[in-house]
Design a protein around this motif. Sequence first.
Motif, PDB file in Angstrom:
ATOM      1  N   ASN A  40     -24.633   3.396  -3.798  1.00  0.00           N
ATOM      2  CA  ASN A  40     -24.429   3.653  -5.379  1.00  0.00           C
ATOM      3  C   ASN A  40     -24.100   5.179  -5.598  1.00  0.00           C
ATOM      4  O   ASN A  40     -22.968   5.434  -6.148  1.00  0.00           O
ATOM      5  CB  ASN A  40     -25.775   3.432  -5.923  1.00  0.00           C
ATOM      6  CG  ASN A  40     -25.969   1.934  -6.170  1.00  0.00           C
ATOM      7  OD1 ASN A  40     -25.189   1.106  -6.268  1.00  0.00           O
ATOM      8  ND2 ASN A  40     -27.337   1.663  -6.190  1.00  0.00           N
ATOM      9  N   LYS A  41     -24.629   6.136  -4.939  1.00  0.00           N
ATOM     10  CA  LYS A  41     -24.205   7.603  -4.942  1.00  0.00           C
ATOM     11  C   LYS A  41     -22.914   7.776  -4.045  1.00  0.00           C
ATOM     12  O   LYS A  41     -22.075   8.428  -4.922  1.00  0.00           O
ATOM     13  CB  LYS A  41     -25.302   8.516  -4.006  1.00  0.00           C
ATOM     14  CG  LYS A  41     -24.831   9.867  -4.021  1.00  0.00           C
ATOM     15  CD  LYS A  41     -26.169  10.612  -3.512  1.00  0.00           C
ATOM     16  CE  LYS A  41     -25.685  12.123  -3.593  1.00  0.00           C
ATOM     17  NZ  LYS A  41     -24.307  12.734  -3.925  1.00  0.00           N
ATOM     18  N   PHE A  42     -22.570   7.112  -3.040  1.00  0.00           N
ATOM     19  CA  PHE A  42     -21.018   6.892  -2.604  1.00  0.00           C
ATOM     20  C   PHE A  42     -20.079   7.074  -3.647  1.00  0.00           C
ATOM     21  O   PHE A  42     -19.222   7.696  -3.891  1.00  0.00           O
ATOM     22  CB  PHE A  42     -21.091   6.492  -1.413  1.00  0.00           C
ATOM     23  CG  PHE A  42     -19.677   6.106  -0.624  1.00  0.00           C
ATOM     24  CD1 PHE A  42     -19.434   7.121   0.105  1.00  0.00           C
ATOM     25  CD2 PHE A  42     -18.981   5.081  -0.944  1.00  0.00           C
ATOM     26  CE1 PHE A  42     -18.079   7.199   0.909  1.00  0.00           C
ATOM     27  CE2 PHE A  42     -17.470   5.184  -0.345  1.00  0.00           C
ATOM     28  CZ  PHE A  42     -17.064   6.165   0.372  1.00  0.00           C
ATOM     29  N   PHE A  43     -20.116   5.638  -4.360  1.00  0.00           N
ATOM     30  CA  PHE A  43     -19.158   5.097  -4.949  1.00  0.00           C
ATOM     31  C   PHE A  43     -19.104   6.029  -6.625  1.00  0.00           C
ATOM     32  O   PHE A  43     -18.249   6.145  -7.105  1.00  0.00           O
ATOM     33  CB  PHE A  43     -19.380   3.779  -5.334  1.00  0.00           C
ATOM     34  CG  PHE A  43     -18.719   2.934  -4.248  1.00  0.00           C
ATOM     35  CD1 PHE A  43     -17.370   2.903  -3.710  1.00  0.00           C
ATOM     36  CD2 PHE A  43     -19.615   2.001  -3.524  1.00  0.00           C
ATOM     37  CE1 PHE A  43     -16.894   2.068  -2.729  1.00  0.00           C
ATOM     38  CE2 PHE A  43     -19.034   1.322  -2.278  1.00  0.00           C
ATOM     39  CZ  PHE A  43     -17.963   1.437  -2.175  1.00  0.00           C
ATOM     40  N   SER A  44     -20.484   6.293  -6.854  1.00  0.00           N
ATOM     41  CA  SER A  44     -20.540   7.086  -7.955  1.00  0.00           C
ATOM     42  C   SER A  44     -19.642   8.660  -7.769  1.00  0.00           C
ATOM     43  O   SER A  44     -19.012   9.061  -8.620  1.00  0.00           O
ATOM     44  CB  SER A  44     -21.806   7.572  -8.328  1.00  0.00           C
ATOM     45  OG  SER A  44     -22.005   8.490  -9.440  1.00  0.00           O
TER      46      SER A  44
END
Length: 65
Positions: A40-44
Motif C-alpha cells: 500500500n505504501k509502495f503504490f501510494s
Amino acid sequence: MNGRKDILNAWITIEQLSEGSINKKDKSLKSLHTVEEDWNKFFSDFLTKKKDNKMYQISSLRSRA
C-alpha cells in the motif's frame, strides 16, 4: 494517448491477471523487481510521485480529498 483505449487495455490486463491467463513473456508488461513489505505504501508513494504528471492530474486517479 487514448484514455478510453488505455482504460480498456488496463481492465483486460487486470482480468487476465485475476484469471491467471496472462502471457508472462509479453514485452509491453513491466515487471516489478523489488520486494516490498508494505505494498500500500509502495503504490501510494508511486502515485504521489506521478502527481506532478499532467496526465495524472486529469485522470480519475487523482486524490479527491
